[in-house]
Design an enzyme around this catalytic site. Structure first.
Site, PDB file in Angstrom:
ATOM      1  N   HIS A  75      96.230  32.599  88.406  1.00 41.74           N
ATOM      2  CA  HIS A  75      94.971  32.709  88.335  1.00 41.74           C
ATOM      3  C   HIS A  75      94.321  31.425  88.642  1.00 41.74           C
ATOM      4  CE1 HIS A  75      94.304  36.305  85.512  1.00 41.74           C
ATOM      5  NE2 HIS A  75      95.243  36.614  86.229  1.00 41.74           N
ATOM      6  N   TYR A 205      85.139  35.866  80.275  1.00 44.46           N
ATOM      7  CA  TYR A 205      84.837  35.447  79.107  1.00 44.46           C
ATOM      8  C   TYR A 205      83.435  35.963  78.895  1.00 44.46           C
ATOM      9  CZ  TYR A 205      89.136  32.841  78.002  1.00 44.46           C
ATOM     10  OH  TYR A 205      90.263  32.485  78.026  1.00 44.46           O
ATOM     11  N   PRO A 297      92.038  31.862  69.279  1.00 43.08           N
ATOM     12  CA  PRO A 297      92.595  32.100  70.701  1.00 43.08           C
ATOM     13  C   PRO A 297      91.626  32.103  72.039  1.00 43.08           C
ATOM     14  CG  PRO A 297      92.306  34.212  69.469  1.00 43.08           C
ATOM     15  CD  PRO A 297      91.851  33.175  68.600  1.00 43.08           C
ATOM     16  N   LYS A 301      95.390  28.464  73.654  1.00 46.36           N
ATOM     17  CA  LYS A 301      96.181  27.291  73.427  1.00 46.36           C
ATOM     18  C   LYS A 301      97.320  27.615  72.400  1.00 46.36           C
ATOM     19  CE  LYS A 301      94.105  24.493  75.956  1.00 46.36           C
ATOM     20  NZ  LYS A 301      94.441  24.865  77.162  1.00 46.36           N
ATOM     21  N   TYR A 388      91.570  23.551  79.928  1.00 47.49           N
ATOM     22  CA  TYR A 388      92.157  24.952  79.912  1.00 47.49           C
ATOM     23  C   TYR A 388      93.416  24.911  80.693  1.00 47.49           C
ATOM     24  CZ  TYR A 388      91.564  30.015  79.860  1.00 47.49           C
ATOM     25  OH  TYR A 388      91.941  31.380  79.567  1.00 47.49           O
TER      26      TYR A 388
HETATM   27  C1  LIG Z   1      98.824  38.734  66.009  1.00 46.18           C
HETATM   28  C2  LIG Z   1      98.677  37.578  66.946  1.00 46.18           C
HETATM   29  C3  LIG Z   1      97.908  37.657  68.310  1.00 46.18           C
HETATM   30  C4  LIG Z   1      97.669  36.422  68.898  1.00 46.18           C
HETATM   31  N1  LIG Z   1      97.022  36.793  70.091  1.00 46.18           N
HETATM   32  C5  LIG Z   1      96.900  35.492  71.022  1.00 46.18           C
HETATM   33  C6  LIG Z   1      96.274  35.545  71.876  1.00 46.18           C
HETATM   34  O1  LIG Z   1      95.810  36.576  72.516  1.00 46.18           O
HETATM   35  N2  LIG Z   1      95.976  34.456  72.754  1.00 46.18           N
HETATM   36  C7  LIG Z   1      96.452  33.154  72.567  1.00 46.18           C
HETATM   37  O2  LIG Z   1      96.433  32.223  72.982  1.00 46.18           O
HETATM   38  N3  LIG Z   1      97.312  33.141  71.437  1.00 46.18           N
HETATM   39  C8  LIG Z   1      97.572  34.162  70.506  1.00 46.18           C
HETATM   40  N4  LIG Z   1      98.185  34.119  69.455  1.00 46.18           N
HETATM   41  C9  LIG Z   1      98.833  32.778  69.173  1.00 46.18           C
HETATM   42  C10 LIG Z   1     100.201  32.791  69.580  1.00 46.18           C
HETATM   43  O3  LIG Z   1     100.951  33.852  69.766  1.00 46.18           O
HETATM   44  C11 LIG Z   1     100.935  31.626  68.780  1.00 46.18           C
HETATM   45  O4  LIG Z   1     100.259  30.423  68.862  1.00 46.18           O
HETATM   46  C12 LIG Z   1     102.324  31.404  69.311  1.00 46.18           C
HETATM   47  O5  LIG Z   1     103.007  32.654  68.717  1.00 46.18           O
HETATM   48  C13 LIG Z   1     103.084  30.338  68.514  1.00 46.18           C
HETATM   49  O6  LIG Z   1     104.407  30.428  68.635  1.00 46.18           O
HETATM   50  P1  LIG Z   1     105.572  29.791  67.637  1.00 46.18           P
HETATM   51  O7  LIG Z   1     106.734  30.072  68.086  1.00 46.18           O
HETATM   52  O8  LIG Z   1     105.065  28.631  66.949  1.00 46.18           O
HETATM   53  O9  LIG Z   1     105.201  30.852  66.462  1.00 46.18           O
HETATM   54  P2  LIG Z   1     105.707  32.450  66.325  1.00 46.18           P
HETATM   55  O10 LIG Z   1     105.594  33.222  67.640  1.00 46.18           O
HETATM   56  O11 LIG Z   1     104.831  33.026  65.215  1.00 46.18           O
HETATM   57  O12 LIG Z   1     107.242  32.514  65.996  1.00 46.18           O
HETATM   58  C14 LIG Z   1     107.777  32.241  64.705  1.00 46.18           C
HETATM   59  C15 LIG Z   1     108.996  32.932  64.554  1.00 46.18           C
HETATM   60  O13 LIG Z   1     109.476  32.724  63.179  1.00 46.18           O
HETATM   61  C16 LIG Z   1     110.019  33.838  62.729  1.00 46.18           C
HETATM   62  N5  LIG Z   1     110.079  33.589  61.253  1.00 46.18           N
HETATM   63  C17 LIG Z   1     109.172  33.600  60.360  1.00 46.18           C
HETATM   64  N6  LIG Z   1     109.549  33.391  59.120  1.00 46.18           N
HETATM   65  C18 LIG Z   1     110.896  32.899  59.210  1.00 46.18           C
HETATM   66  C19 LIG Z   1     111.912  32.861  58.248  1.00 46.18           C
HETATM   67  N7  LIG Z   1     111.610  32.572  57.131  1.00 46.18           N
HETATM   68  N8  LIG Z   1     113.152  32.785  58.793  1.00 46.18           N
HETATM   69  C20 LIG Z   1     113.438  33.033  60.091  1.00 46.18           C
HETATM   70  N9  LIG Z   1     112.424  33.423  61.004  1.00 46.18           N
HETATM   71  C21 LIG Z   1     111.349  33.267  60.451  1.00 46.18           C
HETATM   72  C22 LIG Z   1     109.101  34.900  63.058  1.00 46.18           C
HETATM   73  O14 LIG Z   1     109.627  36.178  62.849  1.00 46.18           O
HETATM   74  C23 LIG Z   1     108.745  34.576  64.418  1.00 46.18           C
HETATM   75  O15 LIG Z   1     109.621  35.125  65.566  1.00 46.18           O
HETATM   76  C24 LIG Z   1      98.213  35.288  68.685  1.00 46.18           C
HETATM   77  C25 LIG Z   1      98.953  35.021  67.237  1.00 46.18           C
HETATM   78  C26 LIG Z   1      98.949  36.265  66.401  1.00 46.18           C
HETATM   79  C27 LIG Z   1      99.655  36.054  65.275  1.00 46.18           C
END
Ligand SMILES: Cc1cc2nc3c(=O)[nH]c(=O)nc-3n(C[C@H](O)[C@H](O)[C@H](O)COP(=O)(O)OP(=O)(O)OC[C@H]3O[C@@H](n4cnc5c(N)ncnc54)[C@H](O)[C@@H]3O)c2cc1C
Length: 402
Positions: A75, A205, A297, A301, A388
């Protein structure tokens, strides 16, 4: 109980944990990833979809971007819609970079496949994860898998377990004077994934009197659409007809933009929150990604910030593990928080500019004034574009924001 050891125990197989595992492997550092859910679950969890330019570059350097380069949608910019008109910001023209739309679950699939192909371990369905001995040089992670209890000894524990994980709690108990910065919003996003070919190539947006709406896509056949809804809204109260009708109200513009409808494949409501936990490290425990911070969101970011944290962390762990310089961990929190707060501000600013908060006419006029500024002033548009598409990763960001 089985006892094993590794250099870095990574808790969580989301973007933060998996990218960290790859970055460490590229530096010759072994790690074990422990994930609570099964492989299918993490590979099908629909969440973010916008990759900043530096995130794409990092995934390319790691050699895991072959499918991303083939299937990701490049994009060049975004559109901002208000007062019935669309205004395009061309990121390539403004800052020389673009973004890529590629579902978070696809990145997770690619990262898991590459790690397993390399013979590196991911333990799925790891239950009852506990972390201990973080004050010393040999922390221990215990977990249950395949009906047995396991003890994993390591040098550093990386808590990449998301907002509801266990690592931040352990860190909080170890650092009684930790700080929490928290802001709730009076609304959430109702998101749907629909089998409906996009009618435009870029995200829209939309600031509408009824509330914010976002038009986005995941592939040439799938659209991802969002509606601002009250924070306590129940998804059961939104029939397909109600969702499409509200999108029909908020998205079309006077210049003829319309969109396709189709079967809704997924739906859900996500709360909006700004959250930062500090410090992000104590002893031999570090936290990264959503475990440490949450952004609304609107600025796209969350996933990018998770990747940015572990880019910093991997360089530090290179010093710690490969050169014995444990004191380098002292720099982790401050190096990450500079970017975290930049992204917090950008996400809060985009959210404030685009959502309906209340009936205050003063606030409404301020929003419109801001929107007119970013769509008419090259300086203001460049600032939005720079944030962005993403600021440089790692050391160069830290140096330029010292
Ligand atoms: C429902 C939802 C929708 C979203 N939509 C958007 C969006 O549209 N646009 C956007 O920019 N961002 C969005 N986000 C934010 C983005 O997805 C997150 O910032 C991103 O997933 C962060 O990555 P992470 O690896 O830090 O955490 P996560 O992706 O949450 O990964 C954490 C992992 O740790 C695992 N875990 C948790 N606890 C334990 C434990 N005790 N033992 C072992 N494993 C464990 C979980 O199962 C998971 O797989 C969304 C988030 C959510 C929750």
């Amino acid at each position: 109980m089985t006892v094993t050891s590794t250099s870095v125990a990574i808790i969580g197989a989301g973007p933060a944990g998996l990218v960290l595992a790859h970055l460490l492997a590229a530096r010759g550092i072994d790690s074990v990833v422990l994930e609570r859910h099964d492989r299918r679950y993490v590979e099908h969890r629909v969440r973010a979809g916008v990759l900043e330019h530096p995130s794409v570059e990092l995934l390319r350097q790691l050699g895991v971007a072959e499918r991303l380069d083939r299937e990701g949608l490049a994009h060049r910019g975004i559109e901002l819609a208000f007062e019935g008109r669309r205004h395009r910001l061309d990121f390539n023209e403004l800052v020389g970079h673009s973004i890529t739309v590629y579902g978070q679950q696809e990145i997770v699939k690619d990262l898991i496949a590459a790690r397993l192909a390399a013979g590196d371990p991911i333990v799925f369905e790891a239950a009852d994860v506990t972390i201990s001995d973080i004050d010393g040089p040999s922390p221990v992670v215990r977990y249950v898998a395949d009906g047995a209890t396991h003890q994993l000894r390591c040098r550093v524990v990386a808590g990449c377990d998301g907002f509801h994980g266990t690592s931040r709690e352990v860190l909080g108990s170890a650092v009684p004077d930790h700080e929490v910065f928290d802001r709730d919003y009076p609304f959430g996003w109702l998101g749907i994934l629909a089998e409906a070919a996009p009618t435009i190539d870029e995200l829209i947006y939309s600031n509408h009197e009824n509330g914010f709406a976002l038009y986005s896509m995941r592939s040439p056949k799938i659209t991802r659409l969002y509606l601002q809804v009250p924070a306590d809204e129940r998804i059961e109260d939104w029939s397909d007809d109600r969702i499409w009708s509200e999108l029909e109200t908020r998205l079309p513009t006077g210049d003829g933009f319309t969109f396709n409808t189709g079967p809704i494949l997924e739906r859900g409501i996500t709360a909006m929150r700004s959250f930062v936990f500090a410090p992000m490290r104590w002893g031999s425990l570090v936290i990264a990604g959503d475990a440490a911070h949450i952004v609304p969101p609107t600025g796209a970011k969350g996933m990018n910030l998770a990747i940015a944290d572990v880019a910093v962390l991997a360089d530090i762990l290179d010093d710690v593990i490969n050169r014995g310089r444990h004191e380098q961990l002292d720099d982790y929190t401050s190096a990450c928080l500079r970017r975290v707060w930049r992204c917090q501000h950008f996400s809060w600013w985009m959210t404030s500019m685009l959502h309906r908060f209340d009936d205050d006419p003063f606030r409404r006029q301020l929003q419109l004034s801001e929107l007119r500024l970013v769509t008419s002033s090259t300086a203001a548009a460049t600032s939005l574009a720079e944030n962005y598409v993403g600021l440089a990763l790692g050391e160069s960001f830290v140096r330029s924001h010292a």
